[in-house]
Design an enzyme around this catalytic site. Structure first.
Site, PDB file in Angstrom:
ATOM      1  N   ARG A  45     -51.525  72.332 -78.798  1.00 50.25           N
ATOM      2  CA  ARG A  45     -52.860  72.065 -79.106  1.00 50.25           C
ATOM      3  C   ARG A  45     -53.292  71.357 -77.641  1.00 50.25           C
ATOM      4  O   ARG A  45     -54.157  71.309 -77.172  1.00 50.25           O
ATOM      5  CB  ARG A  45     -52.592  71.271 -79.982  1.00 50.25           C
ATOM      6  CG  ARG A  45     -53.656  70.242 -80.539  1.00 50.25           C
ATOM      7  CD  ARG A  45     -53.856  69.723 -82.122  1.00 50.25           C
ATOM      8  NE  ARG A  45     -54.898  68.513 -82.053  1.00 50.25           N
ATOM      9  CZ  ARG A  45     -55.514  68.574 -82.068  1.00 50.25           C
ATOM     10  NH1 ARG A  45     -56.425  69.525 -83.079  1.00 50.25           N
ATOM     11  NH2 ARG A  45     -56.461  66.762 -82.510  1.00 50.25           N
ATOM     12  N   ARG A  83     -54.806  71.450 -85.753  1.00 48.35           N
ATOM     13  CA  ARG A  83     -53.967  70.893 -85.799  1.00 48.35           C
ATOM     14  C   ARG A  83     -52.798  71.353 -86.320  1.00 48.35           C
ATOM     15  O   ARG A  83     -53.739  72.879 -87.218  1.00 48.35           O
ATOM     16  CB  ARG A  83     -53.833  69.801 -86.530  1.00 48.35           C
ATOM     17  CG  ARG A  83     -54.836  68.679 -85.771  1.00 48.35           C
ATOM     18  CD  ARG A  83     -55.284  67.322 -86.970  1.00 48.35           C
ATOM     19  NE  ARG A  83     -56.240  66.596 -86.300  1.00 48.35           N
ATOM     20  CZ  ARG A  83     -57.018  66.086 -86.137  1.00 48.35           C
ATOM     21  NH1 ARG A  83     -57.967  67.398 -86.884  1.00 48.35           N
ATOM     22  NH2 ARG A  83     -57.943  65.648 -85.851  1.00 48.35           N
ATOM     23  N   LYS A 100     -58.683  66.203 -90.745  1.00 48.77           N
ATOM     24  CA  LYS A 100     -58.571  64.834 -91.428  1.00 48.77           C
ATOM     25  C   LYS A 100     -59.599  64.296 -91.479  1.00 48.77           C
ATOM     26  O   LYS A 100     -60.963  64.293 -90.956  1.00 48.77           O
ATOM     27  CB  LYS A 100     -57.902  64.058 -90.024  1.00 48.77           C
ATOM     28  CG  LYS A 100     -57.032  63.981 -89.897  1.00 48.77           C
ATOM     29  CD  LYS A 100     -56.112  62.744 -88.292  1.00 48.77           C
ATOM     30  CE  LYS A 100     -54.889  63.267 -88.600  1.00 48.77           C
ATOM     31  NZ  LYS A 100     -53.491  62.103 -86.888  1.00 48.77           N
ATOM     32  N   TYR A 102     -56.927  63.334 -72.190  1.00 47.75           N
ATOM     33  CA  TYR A 102     -56.739  64.233 -70.756  1.00 47.75           C
ATOM     34  C   TYR A 102     -57.342  64.185 -69.544  1.00 47.75           C
ATOM     35  O   TYR A 102     -57.742  64.882 -68.951  1.00 47.75           O
ATOM     36  CB  TYR A 102     -57.151  65.817 -71.724  1.00 47.75           C
ATOM     37  CG  TYR A 102     -56.369  65.761 -73.026  1.00 47.75           C
ATOM     38  CD1 TYR A 102     -55.419  66.970 -73.010  1.00 47.75           C
ATOM     39  CD2 TYR A 102     -57.202  66.221 -74.556  1.00 47.75           C
ATOM     40  CE1 TYR A 102     -54.323  67.259 -73.539  1.00 47.75           C
ATOM     41  CE2 TYR A 102     -56.666  65.910 -75.569  1.00 47.75           C
ATOM     42  CZ  TYR A 102     -54.968  67.423 -75.093  1.00 47.75           C
ATOM     43  OH  TYR A 102     -54.500  67.357 -76.338  1.00 47.75           O
ATOM     44  N   HIS A 134     -62.047  64.907 -83.488  1.00 54.11           N
ATOM     45  CA  HIS A 134     -61.471  63.592 -82.771  1.00 54.11           C
ATOM     46  C   HIS A 134     -62.680  62.888 -83.456  1.00 54.11           C
ATOM     47  O   HIS A 134     -63.618  62.860 -82.496  1.00 54.11           O
ATOM     48  CB  HIS A 134     -60.783  63.215 -80.660  1.00 54.11           C
ATOM     49  CG  HIS A 134     -60.039  64.322 -80.834  1.00 54.11           C
ATOM     50  ND1 HIS A 134     -59.013  63.993 -79.662  1.00 54.11           N
ATOM     51  CD2 HIS A 134     -58.457  64.066 -81.371  1.00 54.11           C
ATOM     52  CE1 HIS A 134     -57.702  64.419 -79.382  1.00 54.11           C
ATOM     53  NE2 HIS A 134     -57.616  64.365 -80.823  1.00 54.11           N
ATOM     54  N   HIS A 161     -47.906  70.975 -81.358  1.00 56.96           N
ATOM     55  CA  HIS A 161     -48.613  70.259 -80.424  1.00 56.96           C
ATOM     56  C   HIS A 161     -48.524  70.464 -79.549  1.00 56.96           C
ATOM     57  O   HIS A 161     -49.670  70.009 -78.661  1.00 56.96           O
ATOM     58  CB  HIS A 161     -48.054  68.043 -81.305  1.00 56.96           C
ATOM     59  CG  HIS A 161     -49.310  67.372 -80.880  1.00 56.96           C
ATOM     60  ND1 HIS A 161     -49.865  67.390 -81.694  1.00 56.96           N
ATOM     61  CD2 HIS A 161     -48.968  66.813 -80.540  1.00 56.96           C
ATOM     62  CE1 HIS A 161     -50.747  66.137 -82.009  1.00 56.96           C
ATOM     63  NE2 HIS A 161     -50.462  65.497 -80.593  1.00 56.96           N
TER      64      HIS A 161
END
Length: 319
Positions: free
Chosen positions: A266, A163, A187, A298, A289, A263
């Site tokens: 990424r 990120r 995160k 994806y 994730h 992004h």
């Protein structure tokens, strides 16, 4: 002058954000988004003479309708509704309310759009152009250092899929020449291991050598703990600065700047891995994730690859 009801809402927003930061490890960007969304909701309630503690389901529906009238996209309305749901669940758990007026609300229907993806050739063009800029014959030492920083950022981003907030905040220790993996804090304050390839390690080594050579001129950055230091409040390069530099590089590479962002790169990292046979679960881990459903945007890449495998390798496929 703000009413006492709005002031109470402001206090509740503050308590709610404190909970998100302490219990869920929410980052600054997440907290800022919640603050903006809930402040707008509070302002709407204030105009109706209501507040968080007493608002009913109908006024919540009125707010969602108001967002639609203001031209908000369905994705933005869904995000505001999510913020409201989290807030009222918090108020219920804290016994500030005895009910949850957002529980029965339904959000706008929205399809999940496919991410913008650059082709491998597009990324190669950007890397080639960025490398050329580091060799500028007439560039000053400072200009050359900035070019080397951009090239390093690009190589590391495409090699790792970090990120942008994780990338610009990499510590100086991530650049040790003998390491092949770096620890990234993502995160929710969760850590993950991300591998580095030879190109990204070399780009970091070259960039650090250039930075070392300019230390006498960059005394403010001399003791920085960041790999990409700056003079700003954060101490490291900002996301916005990198995004601007990336768009300028895209234009110089013959690509449309509007199609290029950190992004998007990424996404390119993830899509190109999957296209070349990587497992979806591995890509999920690399991207950081928590839920596989986030990575499943994806799956179109995987489906196309499977189709091509059957078409090219099945014994009964048309010749």
């Amino acid at each position: 002058m703000r009413s006492s009801k709005t002031a109470t809402d402001a206090k509740l927003i503050h308590l709610f954000l404190d909970m998100l930061a302490a219990e869920q490890g929410a980052g600054d960007n997440t907290l800022d988004a919640y603050r903006r969304d809930l402040t707008d909701f509070s302002d709407f309630l204030g105009r109706k003479g209501q507040n968080f503690a007493g608002a009913g389901t109908e006024v919540l529906r009125d707010y969602l309708a108001d967002l639609d009238t203001r031209g908000f996209k369905s994705s933005s309305v869904a995000r505001r509704l999510s913020a409201m749901r989290h807030l009222f669940r918090f108020l219920l758990n804290e016994r500030i309310r005895s009910d949850d007026p957002a529980a029965i609300l339904s959000g706008p229907k929205r399809g999940r759009g496919l991410p913008k993806v650059l082709s491998i050739a597009d990324v190669d063009r950007m890397l080639t152009r960025a490398k050329e800029l580091t060799l500028g014959q007439n560039a000053s030492p400072q200009q050359r250092l900035r070019a080397m920083r951009l090239y390093c950022l690009l190589e590391v981003l495409y090699a790792t899929g970090l990120r942008v907030s994780e990338l610009v905040a990499l510590p100086l220790s991530a650049s040790r020449r003998d390491i092949s993996m770096i620890v990234v804090r993502g995160k929710g304050n969760k850590e993950r291991l991300v591998p580095l390839n030879e190109a990204s390690r070399q780009a970091m080594a070259d960039y650090l050598a250039a930075m070392e050579a300019l230390k006498p001129e960059n005394k403010k950055n001399a003791g920085s703990k960041w790999l990409f230091p700056s003079f700003g409040e954060s101490g490291h390069l900002t996301r916005q600065h990198f995004a601007r530099d990336l768009k300028e590089l895209a234009a110089a590479s013959g690509l449309a700047p509007r199609l290029v962002s950190p992004h998007v790169l990424r996404h390119a990292f993830a899509s190109h891995l999957l296209h070349n046979g990587a497992d979806l679960r591995i890509v999920q881990t690399l991207l950081g994730h928590t839920d596989i459903s986030t990575t499943q945007i994806y799956t179109h890449v995987v489906e196309e690859r499977l189709k091509s495998l059957v078409r090219d390798l099945h014994p009964l496929a048309e010749k």
